[in-house]
Motif scaffolding. Structure first.
Motif, mmCIF file in Angstrom:
data_model
loop_
_atom_site.group_PDB
_atom_site.id
_atom_site.type_symbol
_atom_site.label_atom_id
_atom_site.label_comp_id
_atom_site.label_asym_id
_atom_site.label_seq_id
_atom_site.Cartn_x
_atom_site.Cartn_y
_atom_site.Cartn_z
ATOM 1 N N CYS A 181 0.679 -1.135 -0.094
ATOM 2 C CA CYS A 181 0.135 0.051 0.054
ATOM 3 C C CYS A 181 0.915 1.316 0.031
ATOM 4 C CB CYS A 181 -0.913 -0.050 1.040
ATOM 5 S SG CYS A 181 -2.172 -1.304 1.240
ATOM 6 N N ASP A 182 1.887 1.317 0.983
ATOM 7 C CA ASP A 182 2.699 2.456 0.990
ATOM 8 C C ASP A 182 3.968 2.718 0.294
ATOM 9 O OD1 ASP A 182 0.771 2.907 2.928
ATOM 10 O OD2 ASP A 182 2.037 2.307 4.503
ATOM 11 N N ALA A 183 4.525 1.529 -0.011
ATOM 12 C CA ALA A 183 5.554 1.702 -0.921
ATOM 13 C C ALA A 183 5.715 1.348 -2.294
ATOM 14 C CB ALA A 183 6.925 0.489 -0.526
ATOM 15 N N LEU A 184 4.934 0.525 -2.688
ATOM 16 C CA LEU A 184 4.682 0.244 -4.038
ATOM 17 C C LEU A 184 3.318 0.689 -4.521
ATOM 18 C CD1 LEU A 184 5.184 -3.674 -3.918
ATOM 19 C CD2 LEU A 184 6.887 -2.011 -4.575
ATOM 20 N N ARG A 185 2.391 1.130 -3.608
ATOM 21 C CA ARG A 185 1.371 1.789 -4.001
ATOM 22 C C ARG A 185 0.303 0.994 -5.175
ATOM 23 N NH1 ARG A 185 1.566 6.490 -1.527
ATOM 24 N NH2 ARG A 185 3.798 7.202 -1.053
ATOM 25 N N VAL A 186 0.146 -0.201 -4.936
ATOM 26 C CA VAL A 186 -0.517 -1.257 -5.700
ATOM 27 C C VAL A 186 -1.708 -1.774 -4.972
ATOM 28 C CG1 VAL A 186 1.377 -1.653 -7.274
ATOM 29 C CG2 VAL A 186 1.008 -3.095 -5.484
ATOM 30 N N GLY A 187 -2.106 -1.368 -4.018
ATOM 31 C CA GLY A 187 -3.265 -1.694 -3.162
ATOM 32 C C GLY A 187 -3.834 -0.705 -1.986
ATOM 33 N N LEU A 188 -4.865 -1.142 -1.530
ATOM 34 C CA LEU A 188 -5.438 -0.519 -0.212
ATOM 35 C C LEU A 188 -5.535 -1.432 0.716
ATOM 36 C CD1 LEU A 188 -8.633 1.296 -1.768
ATOM 37 C CD2 LEU A 188 -6.557 2.353 -1.034
ATOM 38 N N ASP A 189 -5.683 -0.658 2.202
ATOM 39 C CA ASP A 189 -5.784 -1.597 3.088
ATOM 40 C C ASP A 189 -6.993 -1.813 3.614
ATOM 41 O OD1 ASP A 189 -5.092 -2.527 5.645
ATOM 42 O OD2 ASP A 189 -4.205 -0.971 6.585
ATOM 43 N N MET A 190 -7.488 -2.949 3.966
ATOM 44 C CA MET A 190 -8.803 -3.097 4.404
ATOM 45 C C MET A 190 -8.867 -2.472 5.966
ATOM 46 S SD MET A 190 -11.739 -4.398 3.793
ATOM 47 C CE MET A 190 -11.726 -6.075 3.031
ATOM 48 N N LYS A 191 -8.020 -1.938 6.737
ATOM 49 C CA LYS A 191 -7.905 -1.330 7.771
ATOM 50 C C LYS A 191 -8.503 -2.166 8.838
ATOM 51 C CE LYS A 191 -6.828 3.171 6.528
ATOM 52 N NZ LYS A 191 -6.655 3.229 5.007
ATOM 53 N N ALA A 192 -8.117 -3.625 8.966
ATOM 54 C CA ALA A 192 -8.688 -4.487 9.973
ATOM 55 C C ALA A 192 -8.082 -4.201 11.333
ATOM 56 C CB ALA A 192 -8.384 -5.804 9.548
ATOM 57 N N GLY A 193 -8.925 -3.874 12.168
ATOM 58 C CA GLY A 193 -8.381 -3.415 13.667
ATOM 59 C C GLY A 193 -8.120 -4.911 14.225
ATOM 60 N N GLU A 194 -7.511 -4.872 15.535
ATOM 61 C CA GLU A 194 -7.083 -6.330 15.942
ATOM 62 C C GLU A 194 -8.355 -6.825 16.506
ATOM 63 O OE1 GLU A 194 -3.719 -6.253 18.561
ATOM 64 O OE2 GLU A 194 -2.533 -5.402 17.072
ATOM 65 N N ALA A 195 -9.315 -6.358 17.166
ATOM 66 C CA ALA A 195 -10.549 -6.781 17.951
ATOM 67 C C ALA A 195 -11.878 -6.624 17.044
ATOM 68 C CB ALA A 195 -10.631 -6.337 19.306
ATOM 69 N N GLU A 196 -11.894 -5.563 16.065
ATOM 70 C CA GLU A 196 -13.191 -5.340 15.480
ATOM 71 C C GLU A 196 -13.518 -6.339 14.418
ATOM 72 O OE1 GLU A 196 -13.032 -2.075 12.688
ATOM 73 O OE2 GLU A 196 -11.434 -1.407 13.680
ATOM 74 N N ILE A 197 -14.788 -6.382 14.009
ATOM 75 C CA ILE A 197 -15.388 -7.251 12.914
ATOM 76 C C ILE A 197 -15.533 -6.098 11.856
ATOM 77 C CG2 ILE A 197 -17.319 -8.517 12.014
ATOM 78 C CD1 ILE A 197 -16.260 -10.167 14.056
ATOM 79 N N ILE A 198 -14.904 -6.474 10.776
ATOM 80 C CA ILE A 198 -15.139 -5.567 9.802
ATOM 81 C C ILE A 198 -16.381 -5.583 8.908
ATOM 82 C CG2 ILE A 198 -13.939 -4.727 7.287
ATOM 83 C CD1 ILE A 198 -11.802 -4.659 8.669
ATOM 84 N N SER A 199 -17.308 -4.781 8.932
ATOM 85 C CA SER A 199 -18.415 -4.812 8.454
ATOM 86 C C SER A 199 -18.650 -4.950 7.051
ATOM 87 C CB SER A 199 -19.339 -3.501 8.761
ATOM 88 O OG SER A 199 -18.951 -2.465 7.872
ATOM 89 N N ARG A 200 -19.872 -5.571 6.381
ATOM 90 C CA ARG A 200 -20.113 -5.588 5.069
ATOM 91 C C ARG A 200 -19.983 -4.374 4.350
ATOM 92 N NH1 ARG A 200 -25.885 -7.737 6.546
ATOM 93 N NH2 ARG A 200 -24.828 -8.241 8.493
ATOM 94 N N HIS A 201 -20.280 -3.170 5.037
ATOM 95 C CA HIS A 201 -20.292 -1.975 4.373
ATOM 96 C C HIS A 201 -19.121 -1.602 4.167
ATOM 97 C CE1 HIS A 201 -24.750 -2.078 4.947
ATOM 98 N NE2 HIS A 201 -24.572 -2.212 5.895
#
Length: 468
Positions: free
Chosen positions: A390-410
Motif C-alpha cells: 500500500c505505502d511503498a509500491l502503491r498497488v493496493g489498499l488496506d482493509m484497515k482491519a483492527g485487531e479486535a473489531e469485526i469488519i462490516s459488510r459495508h
C-alpha cells in the motif's frame, strides 16, 4: 526409481534442496529447484513424509510435474509430539529428527561418486540444515522466501536488541519506526515480521526464529530470494551478496497441499474483462463465523462477480456455514471453491482485483500479473507486506482491519469500490507487471542471477570431483 543415467549426465552438479515443511515455503523452493534443473543441474528435493503425501494426494498422484527433480522424503518426528499446536515442541522435534535424517541422507549420497552433493539449498528458517552441511564441507545456499526488507530486519535484530530498540521478546513501543534507509519506508512496530496479535508466546517463538537467521546467512555461500532487484533496489543494496531470482512462477502450481478446482477457469472465461473480485487468504488464515458472514455479505453488496476460495478449516466452526439465502442470491455471479490454480487465476483477463492475506507468494503472484490488492493481513510477515503493497509500491489498499473489531459488510463494499475506481493503483500495478516480466526474461536481472548461480555451482561441482 530412476533408470540408468547416461554417461554424459553423470557429472551434472548435484544439489539437495530442503524447504520448511509448510505450503508457503515448499512451493517457491520447488519452483526454484525446477528452474535450476532446467539449467542442467541435478536436483534432489527433500520433503517430510507427511508433506509429500499431501502433495501427491493434491496432484492426484501425478508425479510427472516434478519434471526431472528427484523427490526424497525424511521423517519429521511429529508422531511423537502430543499437541501439534505446541509450536515450540514441534520446532524442537523437527530440528532433532530431521537434522539426523538429513545428515544420514547427505552421507549416503556422498559415499557414491556419482551422487556427491555440490551444494544444499535450504530455507532460511532451517538453521540445522546449514550446520549439517558446514560440518560435512558441503557448500550452502540460503533461500529467503519472503520480502527483502524482512531479511534486512532479521539481520539487524542483534544490533536492535543490543541498542534497546526492541526487547528480548521482540516487543517495542507502539510508535517505534525503524528506518534502514532514507529511501525505504520505516518498519513500524505493528509491521514486525514476528508480530502475533493476542499470542505473546507465539510471538516470542517467531521472534527467536527471526533472530536465528543471522547464523545461516553468515555461513552460506549464496543468498537467494523470491523477489526481483527492480522491485526493491534499495533493500537489495543493503545486502550486496543477495541474488534475487523471482518472481518464481510455474504454470502448474507446484507444491500445492490442496487439490485445485480447475472449473473456476472455465467460469472465469464466461465473465466480462476485469470484472471479477478474486478472494483468497492462503493456506493458514481462519475467520471467526461473524467475520466470515460479513465478508460474504460484503462481496454480495459489491454487485460484482467474485471467485472466493473457501478451503476446509477456513472458519472456526466445523462446517462452513454461509448467511441464510446467500448462496442462492449470488449463484448467478459467484464461484466458491476449495482451492484454485492461483497463478492462472491472477493471469486471467476477467480478474479485476485480489482480496488477500498478503502472504509473500500471493503478493508476488499478484505483482507478476498486474492485479491490484485489497490487503487483509493476519500474522507474521503479512503486516509488513501490507504496508509494502500500500505505502511503498502503491498497488493496493488496506482493509484497515483492527485487531479486535469485526469488519462490516459495508466497510468491505466501500473498500472494494474505492480500489476498483483507483486509476493510479491500476497504472502502478501494470508498471510492476512489466518490470516483473522483464526480470525473468532472457537477459533480465533474475534470469541473470539464476544463470550466475548455476555457473558457480558447475565450477564448485568440478572442484568436488577433482578432489577424488
Amino acid at each position: 526409481h530412476l533408470s540408468a543415467v547416461p554417461e554424459s549426465m553423470e557429472r551434472r552438479p548435484h544439489i539437495v534442496a530442503i524447504p520448511f515443511p509448510a505450503q508457503g515455503h515448499v512451493g517457491p523452493l520447488l519452483k526454484l529447484s525446477r528452474q535450476v534443473a532446467h539449467h542442467g543441474i541435478r536436483v534432489t528435493f527433500v520433503n517430510t513424509e507427511s508433506v509429500h503425501a499431501r502433495m501427491l494426494k493434491a496432484s492426484g498422484d501425478d508425479d510427472r510435474r516434478w519434471d526431472g527433480i528427484e523427490m526424497v522424503t525424511i521423517p519429521d518426528g511429529m508422531e511423537e509430539v502430543k499437541d501439534p499446536r505446541d509450536i515450540e515442541k514441534v520446532a524442537e522435534m523437527r530440528a532433532k529428527v530431521m537434522s539426523c535424517h538429513f545428515e544420514e541422507l547427505l552421507r549416503k549420497m556422498n559415499s557414491s561418486r556419482d551422487e556427491r552433493v555440490a551444494c544444499i539449498v535450504a530455507d532460511a528458517t532451517l538453521g540445522w540444515a546449514f550446520e549439517v552441511a558446514e560440518k560435512m564441507g558441503i557448500k550452502r545456499a540460503l533461500f529467503w522466501p519472503a520480502a527483502v526488507p524482512g531479511l534486512v530486519l532479521s539481520l539487524s535484530l542483534p544490533h536492535l536488541v543490543e541498542a534497546g530498540v526492541i526487547d528480548d521478546c521482540g516487543s517495542a513501543p507502539s510508535d517505534t519506526a525503524i528506518q534502514f534507509s532514507p529511501k525505504l519506508p520505516a518498519v513500524k512496530a505493528v509491521d514486525f515480521v514476528w508480530r502475533c496479535p493476542g499470542d505473546q508466546r507465539m510471538q516470542e517463538i517467531v521472534f527467536r526464529h527471526a533472530m536465528g537467521v543471522t547464523k545461516p546467512v553468515r555461513i552460506s555461500n549464496w543468498l537467494l530470494c523470491n523477489s526481483f532487484y527492480e522491485l526493491d533496489p534499495i533493500a537489495c543494496g543493503l545486502i550486496p551478496e543477495l541474488l534475487p531470482v523471482g518472481p518464481l512462477t510455474s504454470t502448474d502450481c507446484l507444491g500445492n497441499f490442496w487439490a485445485e478446482d480447475r472449473t473456476c477457469l472455465n467460469w472465469l472465461d464466461l465473465q466480462p474483462c476485469k470484472s471479477v473480485i478474486y478472494v483468497a487468504f492462503g493456506s493458514l488464515a481462519a475467520f471467526g463465523q461473524n467475520q466470515f458472514e460479513e465478508l460474504a455479505l460484503g462481496l454480495e453488496l459489491s454487485g460484482h462477480p467474485f471467485l472466493w476460495v473457501v478451503r476446509s478449516g477456513f472458519t472456526d466452526v466445523d462446517k462452513i456455514k454461509y448467511p441464510d439465502g446467500f448462496l442462492e442470491r449470488v449463484s448467478d455471479r459467484a464461484k466458491i471453491v476449495s482451492w484454485v490454480p492461483q497463478e492462472k487465476v491472477l493471469a486471467h483477463p476477467s480478474v479485476s482485483c485480489f482480496v488477500t492475506h498478503c502472504g509473500w507468494n500471493s503478493t508476488m503472484d499478484g505483482i507478476s500479473n498486474g492485479v491490484p490488492f485489497l490487503c487483509w493481513p493476519f500474522f507474521a510477515d503479512q503486516f509488513y507486506n501490507r504496508s509494502y503493497i500500500c505505502d511503498a509500491l502503491r498497488v493496493g489498499l488496506d482493509m484497515k482491519a483492527g485487531e479486535a473489531e469485526i469488519i462490516s459488510r459495508h466497510k468491505i463494499q466501500a473498500q472494494l469500490e474505492q480500489l476498483l475506481s483507483d486509476v493510479q493503483i491500476k497504472e502502478n500495478a501494470e508498471r510492476l507487471r512489466g518490470m516483473a516480466r522483464r526480470s525473468v526474461s532472457e537477459g533480465g536481472s533474475s534470469s541473470a542471477n539464476i544463470q550466475h548461480f548455476v555457473e558457480q555451482l558447475k565450477r564448485c561441482s568440478e572442484a568436488v570431483h577433482h578432489c577424488d
